[in-house]
Write an enzyme that holds these catalytic residues in place. Structure first.
Site, PDB file in Angstrom:
ATOM      1  N   CYS A   1       0.854  -1.194   0.000  1.00 38.82           N
ATOM      2  CA  CYS A   1       0.000   0.000   0.000  1.00 38.82           C
ATOM      3  C   CYS A   1       0.888   1.240   0.000  1.00 38.82           C
ATOM      4  O   CYS A   1       1.880   1.309   0.715  1.00 38.82           O
ATOM      5  CB  CYS A   1      -0.947   0.086   1.182  1.00 38.82           C
ATOM      6  SG  CYS A   1      -2.128  -1.243   1.261  1.00 38.82           S
TER       7      CYS A   1
ATOM      8  N   ARG B   1       4.312  -0.285  -4.599  1.00 36.87           N
ATOM      9  CA  ARG B   1       4.022  -0.784  -3.247  1.00 36.87           C
ATOM     10  C   ARG B   1       2.717  -1.569  -3.170  1.00 36.87           C
ATOM     11  O   ARG B   1       2.412  -2.185  -2.145  1.00 36.87           O
ATOM     12  CB  ARG B   1       3.939   0.390  -2.271  1.00 36.87           C
ATOM     13  CG  ARG B   1       5.219   1.171  -2.161  1.00 36.87           C
ATOM     14  CD  ARG B   1       5.031   2.326  -1.222  1.00 36.87           C
ATOM     15  NE  ARG B   1       4.928   1.872   0.138  1.00 36.87           N
ATOM     16  CZ  ARG B   1       5.939   1.811   0.997  1.00 36.87           C
ATOM     17  NH1 ARG B   1       7.127   2.187   0.614  1.00 36.87           N
ATOM     18  NH2 ARG B   1       5.768   1.386   2.220  1.00 36.87           N
TER      19      ARG B   1
ATOM     20  N   TRP C   1      -2.710  -2.806  -1.764  1.00 41.81           N
ATOM     21  CA  TRP C   1      -2.403  -4.230  -1.854  1.00 41.81           C
ATOM     22  C   TRP C   1      -3.338  -4.891  -0.856  1.00 41.81           C
ATOM     23  O   TRP C   1      -3.207  -4.697   0.350  1.00 41.81           O
ATOM     24  CB  TRP C   1      -0.941  -4.477  -1.485  1.00 41.81           C
ATOM     25  CG  TRP C   1      -0.499  -5.894  -1.697  1.00 41.81           C
ATOM     26  CD1 TRP C   1       0.013  -6.435  -2.832  1.00 41.81           C
ATOM     27  CD2 TRP C   1      -0.524  -6.946  -0.725  1.00 41.81           C
ATOM     28  NE1 TRP C   1       0.306  -7.762  -2.621  1.00 41.81           N
ATOM     29  CE2 TRP C   1      -0.020  -8.098  -1.350  1.00 41.81           C
ATOM     30  CE3 TRP C   1      -0.935  -7.033   0.605  1.00 41.81           C
ATOM     31  CZ2 TRP C   1       0.093  -9.318  -0.690  1.00 41.81           C
ATOM     32  CZ3 TRP C   1      -0.825  -8.243   1.258  1.00 41.81           C
ATOM     33  CH2 TRP C   1      -0.316  -9.373   0.605  1.00 41.81           C
TER      34      TRP C   1
ATOM     35  N   ASN D   1      -2.232   2.249   5.566  1.00 43.36           N
ATOM     36  CA  ASN D   1      -1.340   1.156   5.192  1.00 43.36           C
ATOM     37  C   ASN D   1      -1.080   0.363   6.463  1.00 43.36           C
ATOM     38  O   ASN D   1      -0.686   0.945   7.473  1.00 43.36           O
ATOM     39  CB  ASN D   1      -0.037   1.744   4.633  1.00 43.36           C
ATOM     40  CG  ASN D   1       1.031   0.694   4.422  1.00 43.36           C
ATOM     41  OD1 ASN D   1       0.729  -0.502   4.316  1.00 43.36           O
ATOM     42  ND2 ASN D   1       2.278   1.110   4.357  1.00 43.36           N
ATOM     43  N   GLY D   2      -1.331  -0.935   6.439  1.00 42.05           N
ATOM     44  CA  GLY D   2      -1.112  -1.766   7.626  1.00 42.05           C
ATOM     45  C   GLY D   2      -2.317  -2.644   7.873  1.00 42.05           C
ATOM     46  O   GLY D   2      -3.163  -2.824   6.986  1.00 42.05           O
TER      47      GLY D   2
ATOM     48  N   GLU E   1      17.735 -18.182  -5.302  1.00 41.99           N
ATOM     49  CA  GLU E   1      17.366 -16.835  -5.735  1.00 41.99           C
ATOM     50  C   GLU E   1      16.930 -16.839  -7.209  1.00 41.99           C
ATOM     51  O   GLU E   1      15.961 -16.162  -7.581  1.00 41.99           O
ATOM     52  CB  GLU E   1      18.556 -15.891  -5.499  1.00 41.99           C
ATOM     53  CG  GLU E   1      18.380 -14.471  -5.976  1.00 41.99           C
ATOM     54  CD  GLU E   1      17.189 -13.715  -5.371  1.00 41.99           C
ATOM     55  OE1 GLU E   1      16.570 -14.212  -4.425  1.00 41.99           O
ATOM     56  OE2 GLU E   1      16.869 -12.630  -5.877  1.00 41.99           O
TER      57      GLU E   1
ATOM     58  N   LYS F   1      13.265 -15.626  -8.518  1.00 38.89           N
ATOM     59  CA  LYS F   1      13.072 -14.576  -9.528  1.00 38.89           C
ATOM     60  C   LYS F   1      12.136 -15.076 -10.628  1.00 38.89           C
ATOM     61  O   LYS F   1      11.237 -14.362 -11.057  1.00 38.89           O
ATOM     62  CB  LYS F   1      14.407 -14.151 -10.169  1.00 38.89           C
ATOM     63  CG  LYS F   1      15.311 -13.298  -9.349  1.00 38.89           C
ATOM     64  CD  LYS F   1      14.860 -11.871  -9.146  1.00 38.89           C
ATOM     65  CE  LYS F   1      14.021 -11.724  -7.924  1.00 38.89           C
ATOM     66  NZ  LYS F   1      14.661 -11.644  -6.634  1.00 38.89           N
TER      67      LYS F   1
ATOM     68  N   GLU G   1       8.470 -15.302  -9.425  1.00 33.08           N
ATOM     69  CA  GLU G   1       7.843 -13.988  -9.220  1.00 33.08           C
ATOM     70  C   GLU G   1       7.485 -13.311 -10.541  1.00 33.08           C
ATOM     71  O   GLU G   1       6.439 -12.688 -10.662  1.00 33.08           O
ATOM     72  CB  GLU G   1       8.823 -13.041  -8.516  1.00 33.08           C
ATOM     73  CG  GLU G   1       9.099 -13.357  -7.092  1.00 33.08           C
ATOM     74  CD  GLU G   1      10.139 -12.398  -6.538  1.00 33.08           C
ATOM     75  OE1 GLU G   1       9.801 -11.669  -5.604  1.00 33.08           O
ATOM     76  OE2 GLU G   1      11.276 -12.370  -7.037  1.00 33.08           O
TER      77      GLU G   1
ATOM     78  N   HIS H   1      17.924 -37.173  -4.244  1.00 35.91           N
ATOM     79  CA  HIS H   1      17.027 -37.547  -3.143  1.00 35.91           C
ATOM     80  C   HIS H   1      15.576 -37.189  -3.441  1.00 35.91           C
ATOM     81  O   HIS H   1      14.772 -37.086  -2.519  1.00 35.91           O
ATOM     82  CB  HIS H   1      17.498 -36.882  -1.845  1.00 35.91           C
ATOM     83  CG  HIS H   1      18.887 -37.283  -1.476  1.00 35.91           C
ATOM     84  ND1 HIS H   1      19.182 -38.497  -0.911  1.00 35.91           N
ATOM     85  CD2 HIS H   1      20.072 -36.649  -1.645  1.00 35.91           C
ATOM     86  CE1 HIS H   1      20.491 -38.583  -0.724  1.00 35.91           C
ATOM     87  NE2 HIS H   1      21.047 -37.472  -1.175  1.00 35.91           N
TER      88      HIS H   1
ATOM     89  N   LYS I   1       6.093  -4.385  -3.263  1.00 34.88           N
ATOM     90  CA  LYS I   1       7.395  -4.099  -2.673  1.00 34.88           C
ATOM     91  C   LYS I   1       7.163  -3.822  -1.199  1.00 34.88           C
ATOM     92  O   LYS I   1       6.185  -3.172  -0.844  1.00 34.88           O
ATOM     93  CB  LYS I   1       7.936  -2.841  -3.357  1.00 34.88           C
ATOM     94  CG  LYS I   1       9.398  -2.612  -3.160  1.00 34.88           C
ATOM     95  CD  LYS I   1      10.191  -3.437  -4.130  1.00 34.88           C
ATOM     96  CE  LYS I   1      11.664  -3.242  -3.983  1.00 34.88           C
ATOM     97  NZ  LYS I   1      12.388  -4.331  -4.659  1.00 34.88           N
TER      98      LYS I   1
END
Ligand code: F6R
Length: 612
Positions: free
Chosen positions: A2, A27, A74, A100-101, A485, A489, A492, A508, A607
């Site tokens: 947000c 955001r 968001w 926001n929160g 990583e 990537k 996402e 395994h 983000k």
């Protein structure tokens, strides 16, 4: 998570809000809205979708007013929709809020308010909050500021809120706990935002509001008060941010710009700290904890996501160079599992944003139990930097692409310096090895530059594998976190299922997945495991898997077996992750773009995860 922007001043609010929302869209981007106070009324416009859709819907409308608030969302409570979008209003429509929160006790407050006759349009916790503030104000016949302070005593959760009052369009009231709020001081105007990006083009003078503070903001006055209603002197800081840093500057996407900036961002991170010619390493940010570090029995590292992968790499570096045991923890697990922390334990917290809720709570808990908290963070003035005893900034500049790229390599550079510095202080590294690594680290930016020349080739490789359903990423030693990583990537950015594994673990289980349709990205750069990785490649080829191999320049064995080869400049295995991750970032980027996806704003992500 947000984005909030607000304006109060002599100019028109709407253009500032709209531009600010575009800058903050990284955001959160499932809906957006604005509220503007004008002529005793509060006009609210909000829409599901991107900020551009809101802008289009408002084109041609009169958007007059000198005081306004804006929000890009968001979703947490309630699906993305016009109704759930912010701003939300009080029953009488006079108060409008952006938030926001998360208000954790919102259902209890909601029920109490329903019993008192309040009715809600949305499913959000935010609408409950503004009705609660209204209720408190009406019951106490007090100012909005006072009502907010009283209301917040009952609120459990995290918030940045900004409230606008149609009857008092000369004042905005704001508060924060656990999420960032910056106030820009303009000429006869104030700008409030979740971060500095909407502010930088108007002013460089900013105040970072602290937790539990309430701000009463007029065009030419800013009053900050703590929860006991005592006036606080605002600490005005100079913003170290240029407008160019938050614009695309000719790149088609922020993600590509972030990737291509890495030679400079790694250089900026090393600058003034590393001097290979004189074998010197200076980390002023942790100067007061040198002894504590030397004596530490162990180091715990907490982080999330990509920063957690940097932490994992640090475990290898610190254990190898410093011979201190390292435990790497997901902040979200660490905070809830009652970990054993002893007085004097070193807790290293790594975060690009410095606002990740789980990381912040983890370090608060560790501090309370006597740990020394050292932060590694990109955003200057962030909550993490303020909660840490000391720390090191990564200096990668604003990372606007939602997927973390340049922040990761800067974190690796800081962590390499941290491990080397500690090892030298402890005397656990030979001088020759120390100097060799320092010189190697200094050479990384130039090697990244060379590596980026393969961008076109990586785009071609992407075109051959973009329709794959799954990917496997394998690496050993320092390359194992890089494999994780790389897989993250790809997930996402391209929404392709991808898994990262230590290469030896393949037998395994994951080997069962290998067939002619499975691309396997293998990190096979030259290191102590090279022969073992070559065997892994043979095992994959024997099962007809497609091998995309990262190899050190000059290696001719692996390319003869692989389907695709990406050549990496020579580097020490401890430093290689800073190089090896770059083609993996580019591979994810190109696959995403070729699939027609919005790589800067991947679905469901945002983000800076400021809620748990
Ligand atoms: C991945 C990504 C996230 C973040 C994670 C932690 O590309 O961006 O996984 O790494 O949310 O964020 P910070 O580092 O800001 O604490």
């Amino acid at each position: 998570m947000c984005g909030i922007v607000a304006y109060i001043g002599k100019g028109q609010a709407y253009p500032v809000l709209l531009k600010g929302l575009k800058r903050l869209e990284y955001r959160g981007y499932d809906s957006a809205g604005v509220a503007i106070a004008s002529g005793g009324q509060v006009q609210v416009f909000k829409k599901k979708g991107r900020v551009s859709e809101l802008e289009e819907a408002l084109t041609g409308r009169e958007m007059e007013g000198h005081c306004g608030i804006g929000h890009t969302r968001w979703a947490t409570h309630g699906e993305p929709s016009d109704i759930n979008a912010h701003p939300h209003t009080s029953s009488d429509g006079k108060l409008a809020i952006v938030h926001n929160g998360i208000i954790e006790n919102y259902s209890q407050l909601r029920q109490e308010l329903l019993n008192k006759g309040h009715r809600f349009q949305s499913e959000t916790d935010t609408e409950v909050l503004i009705h609660f503030v209204e209720e408190v104000r009406n019951n106490n016949r007090c100012s909005l500021e006072e009502a907010l302070r009283i209301a917040l005593r009952r609120v459990v959760g995290t918030y940045v809120i900004v409230i606008l009052d149609g009857d008092h369009p000369d004042t905005l009231v704001a508060a924060r706990k656990g999420s960032p709020l910056v106030i820009g001081i303009g000429n006869g105007a104030h700008f409030l935002a979740s971060d500095a990006s909407p502010i930088v083009e108007y002013t460089k003078e900013v105040v970072y509001v602290n937790d539990y503070e309430v701000a009463v903001v007029k065009a030419d006055e800013l009053i900050l008060k703590n929860s006991s209603n005592e006036i606080q002197t605002p600490y005005v800081q100079k913003l170290d941010l240029e407008l160019a840093a938050i614009e695309k500057e000719g790149f088609p996407h922020f993600m590509l710009k972030d990737i291509f900036e890495q030679p400079r961002t790694i250089f900026d991170c090393l600058r003034g700290r590393l001097d290979a010619a004189h074998a010197q390493l200076t980390l002023g940010g942790i100067r007061n904890h040198v002894e504590a570090l030397k004596e530490a029995d162990r180091i715990i590292i907490v982080a999330c996501g990509t920063s957690w992968h940097a932490a994992l790499t640090a475990e290898y570096m610190i254990e190898e160079l410093c011979r201190i045991p390292v435990e790497v923890e997901y902040a979200s697990e660490f905070r809830y599992r009652n970990p054993v922390i002893r007085k004097g334990d070193i807790l290293l917290a790594i975060s690009q944003s410095g606002e990740t809720a789980d990381t912040l709570v983890a370090i608060e808990g560790a501090r309370q139990q006597g740990a020394i908290v050292l932060g590694i963070c990109n955003v200057v003035g962030s909550s993490l930097s303020r909660l840490s005893h000391e720390g090191i900034y990564t200096h990668a500049g604003p990372e606007i692409g939602v997927a973390s790229t340049k922040a990761f390599t800067a974190q690796l550079a800081v962590l390499a310096m941290f491990a080397l510095k500690l090892a030298r202080d402890k005397g656990s590294v030979e001088e020759g090895r120390f100097r060799e690594l320092l010189t190697g680290l200094e050479g990384i930016p130039a090697r990244v530059e060379t590596l980026l020349e393969q961008n076109g080739k990586i785009a071609e490789i992407a075109s051959r594998y973009r329709d794959s359903r799954d990917f496997l990423y394998l690496g050993r030693g320092y390359n194992f976190p890089v494999a994780l990583e790389g897989a993250l990537k790809l997930k996402e950015i391209s929404y392709i299922h991808a898994e990262g594994y230590p290469a030896a673990e393949m037998k395994h289980g994951p080997i069962a997945l290998v067939d002619e349709n499975l691309p396997v990205v293998i990190l096979a750069t030259r290191d102590r495991f090279h022969e073992k990785i070559v065997s892994n490649i043979q095992e994959i080829k024997a099962r007809k898997g497609k091998v995309i191999a990262l190899v050190t320049e000059g290696d001719e064995i692996v390319p003869s077996m692989a389907d695709e080869t990406i050549r990496i400049p020579e580097a020490d295995e401890l430093l290689a992750p800073m190089l090896n991750v770059i083609p993996l970032q580019l591979l994810a980027y190109h696959i995403g773009v070729q699939k027609g996806l919005d790589v800067d704003k991947p679905r469901n992500l945002a983000k800076s995860v400021t809620v748990e």
